[in-house]
Write a protein that holds these residues in place. Structure first.
Motif, PDB file in Angstrom:
ATOM      1  N   GLY A   1      33.117   2.887   0.497  1.00  0.00           N
ATOM      2  CA  GLY A   1      33.917   3.125   1.694  1.00  0.00           C
ATOM      3  C   GLY A   1      34.080   1.841   2.485  1.00  0.00           C
ATOM      4  O   GLY A   1      33.756   0.751   2.008  1.00  0.00           O
ATOM      5  N   PRO A   2      34.604   1.927   3.696  1.00  0.00           N
ATOM      6  CA  PRO A   2      34.818   0.723   4.510  1.00  0.00           C
ATOM      7  C   PRO A   2      33.502   0.024   4.834  1.00  0.00           C
ATOM      8  O   PRO A   2      32.452   0.658   4.921  1.00  0.00           O
ATOM      9  CB  PRO A   2      35.484   1.275   5.777  1.00  0.00           C
ATOM     10  CG  PRO A   2      35.048   2.707   5.846  1.00  0.00           C
ATOM     11  CD  PRO A   2      34.955   3.156   4.422  1.00  0.00           C
ATOM     12  N   SER A   3      33.571  -1.280   5.005  1.00  0.00           N
ATOM     13  CA  SER A   3      32.386  -2.051   5.342  1.00  0.00           C
ATOM     14  C   SER A   3      31.939  -1.715   6.757  1.00  0.00           C
ATOM     15  O   SER A   3      32.679  -1.931   7.725  1.00  0.00           O
ATOM     16  CB  SER A   3      32.678  -3.552   5.242  1.00  0.00           C
ATOM     17  OG  SER A   3      31.628  -4.290   5.820  1.00  0.00           O
ATOM     18  N   LEU A   4      30.727  -1.199   6.892  1.00  0.00           N
ATOM     19  CA  LEU A   4      30.223  -0.833   8.209  1.00  0.00           C
ATOM     20  C   LEU A   4      30.021  -2.072   9.072  1.00  0.00           C
ATOM     21  O   LEU A   4      30.194  -2.029  10.292  1.00  0.00           O
ATOM     22  CB  LEU A   4      28.912  -0.062   8.077  1.00  0.00           C
ATOM     23  CG  LEU A   4      28.976   1.269   7.328  1.00  0.00           C
ATOM     24  CD1 LEU A   4      27.592   1.906   7.282  1.00  0.00           C
ATOM     25  CD2 LEU A   4      29.965   2.220   7.990  1.00  0.00           C
TER      26      LEU A   4
ATOM     27  N   ASP B   1      19.723  -1.411   4.700  1.00  0.00           N
ATOM     28  CA  ASP B   1      19.995  -2.708   4.089  1.00  0.00           C
ATOM     29  C   ASP B   1      21.262  -2.544   3.257  1.00  0.00           C
ATOM     30  O   ASP B   1      21.211  -2.161   2.097  1.00  0.00           O
ATOM     31  CB  ASP B   1      18.817  -3.139   3.219  1.00  0.00           C
ATOM     32  CG  ASP B   1      19.020  -4.538   2.622  1.00  0.00           C
ATOM     33  OD1 ASP B   1      20.122  -5.101   2.792  1.00  0.00           O
ATOM     34  OD2 ASP B   1      18.087  -5.044   1.989  1.00  0.00           O
ATOM     35  N   SER B   2      22.407  -2.820   3.893  1.00  0.00           N
ATOM     36  CA  SER B   2      23.684  -2.552   3.231  1.00  0.00           C
ATOM     37  C   SER B   2      23.894  -3.437   2.007  1.00  0.00           C
ATOM     38  O   SER B   2      24.694  -3.114   1.129  1.00  0.00           O
ATOM     39  CB  SER B   2      24.843  -2.738   4.221  1.00  0.00           C
ATOM     40  OG  SER B   2      24.801  -4.029   4.794  1.00  0.00           O
ATOM     41  N   ALA B   3      23.161  -4.558   1.934  1.00  0.00           N
ATOM     42  CA  ALA B   3      23.276  -5.419   0.749  1.00  0.00           C
ATOM     43  C   ALA B   3      22.557  -4.799  -0.445  1.00  0.00           C
ATOM     44  O   ALA B   3      22.931  -5.023  -1.592  1.00  0.00           O
ATOM     45  CB  ALA B   3      22.692  -6.797   1.054  1.00  0.00           C
ATOM     46  N   ALA B   4      21.538  -3.999  -0.163  1.00  0.00           N
ATOM     47  CA  ALA B   4      20.763  -3.376  -1.246  1.00  0.00           C
ATOM     48  C   ALA B   4      21.312  -2.012  -1.632  1.00  0.00           C
ATOM     49  O   ALA B   4      21.100  -1.535  -2.748  1.00  0.00           O
ATOM     50  CB  ALA B   4      19.297  -3.242  -0.835  1.00  0.00           C
ATOM     51  N   VAL B   5      21.991  -1.363  -0.698  1.00  0.00           N
ATOM     52  CA  VAL B   5      22.548  -0.032  -0.945  1.00  0.00           C
ATOM     53  C   VAL B   5      24.061  -0.154  -1.072  1.00  0.00           C
ATOM     54  O   VAL B   5      24.731  -0.606  -0.152  1.00  0.00           O
ATOM     55  CB  VAL B   5      22.197   0.944   0.203  1.00  0.00           C
ATOM     56  CG1 VAL B   5      22.771   2.323  -0.091  1.00  0.00           C
ATOM     57  CG2 VAL B   5      20.698   1.009   0.406  1.00  0.00           C
TER      58      VAL B   5
END
Length: 248
Positions: free
Chosen positions: A187-190, A179-183
Motif C-alpha cells: 500500500g502507500p508509504s506510511l 519497523d517499516s523497513a523490516a515489514v
C-alpha cells in the motif's frame, strides 16, 4: 516507561520500569472489565465501570496491547512477555469486525456496536490491523482485511491530497511502533504520507497566521480540546481540512 529506564534518558531504574509495567498488565488482565478482550475507552476509577458513550474502544485497547508487547520485548523480561501475550491473545478480533472482508469497528457504545469502521491505511490504523491479522488463528482477521483498507480520493483544494480531515497524531502512531523497513507493508508509504501530512499541516497554519495570531508563533493541528460555547472547552477534530480556530 520502558524507554525512560534506558539510555540516554535513565530517568528510572530498569527494575522500577519492570515493576510499574507489571502492575499495569496485572490490572488490565485481572481488574479491568473487557468484552472479548477489548477494554473500556474511559473508566470510572471508583467503580471500575466503563464511562461515556464509547464504552469499548478497539484503538485504545490496541494501544495498550502494543505498548505491553513492545515494552516487554524491549526490556527482555519473560514475566512481562508472558502477561503481554496473554493480554493480546485473549482479544477475539472477529467479534470486533464487520463486513466482507472484515474491517474493525471503532468499538461499542450504550446501544451496541459502533457502526463506523477503521477503513483507511494510515499511521493510526496500520498497527491495529497488524495486531488483528497476526493474532492466533482462531481470533485473527484474514490478510484480505489489510488489502481492503483504502485512502480517501483526492479532494479539490486538498493541500496534502488525502486524509487532511485527520490531525497530525493519526499519521505518527505506527511510525513509532513498526519497523517499516523490516515489514513489507503493501500500500502507500506510511512514511511519505506522514511527511506530506506534516507539510500540509504547517502550510495551513502559516496561511491562517494573519487571521489567528497563535499560528504566527505555533503550528500543529490535531484533535483535542479547544474553546467551545459558554467558555467551556470541548473536544474537536482539528485538522487542515477541518476545524481551525487558532488552537495549536
Amino acid at each position: 516507561i520502558a524507554l525512560a529506564s534506558h539510555e540516554p534518558h535513565k530517568l528510572i531504574s530498569r527494575k522500577e520500569a519492570q515493576e510499574r509495567i507489571a502492575t499495569s498488565l496485572h490490572t488490565a488482565l485481572h481488574h479491568l472489565p473487557h468484552d472479548h478482550g477489548i477494554m473500556p475507552h474511559f473508566l470510572d476509577a471508583r467503580t471500575m465501570t466503563p464511562h461515556g458513550n464509547d464504552r469499548r474502544s478497539t484503538i485504545d485497547s490496541a494501544w495498550l496491547l502494543t505498548g505491553a508487547l513492545w515494552s516487554a520485548a524491549f526490556l527482555q523480561d519473560p514475566f512481562l512477555q508472558k502477561h503481554a501475550e496473554e493480554l493480546y491473545q485473549r482479544v477475539n478480533w472477529h467479534s470486533w469486525s464487520v463486513g466482507t472482508p472484515p474491517l474493525l469497528c471503532h468499538g461499542k457504545g450504550e446501544r451496541g456496536i459502533i457502526p463506523h469502521c477503521w477503513d483507511r491505511l494510515n499511521g493510526e490504523t496500520a498497527f491495529l490491523y497488524l495486531l488483528a491479522i497476526g493474532a492466533a488463528e482462531e481470533h485473527a482477521l484474514p490478510p484480505e482485511s489489510w488489502m481492503a483498507l483504502y485512502s480517501l480520493p483526492e479532494k479539490e483544494g486538498d493541500p496534502a491530497g488525502e486524509n487532511t480531515d485527520l490531525g497530525l497524531f493519526a499519521y505518527q502512531y505506527s511510525m513509532e511502533l513498526i519497523d517499516s523497513a523490516a515489514v513489507n507493508l503493501r500500500g502507500p508509504s506510511l512514511l511519505v504520507q506522514a511527511r506530506e501530512a506534516v507539510e500540509a499541516n504547517r502550510r495551513v497554519c502559516q496561511k491562517l497566521s494573519a487571521q489567528f495570531t497563535t499560528y504566527a508563533s505555533f503550528w500543529g493541528l490535531s484533535p483535542g480540546d479547544g474553546p467551545g460555547e459558554g467558555g467551556e472547552d470541548c473536544y474537536r477534530i482539528y485538522a487542515p481540512g477541518g476545524t481551525c480556530d487558532g488552537t495549536a
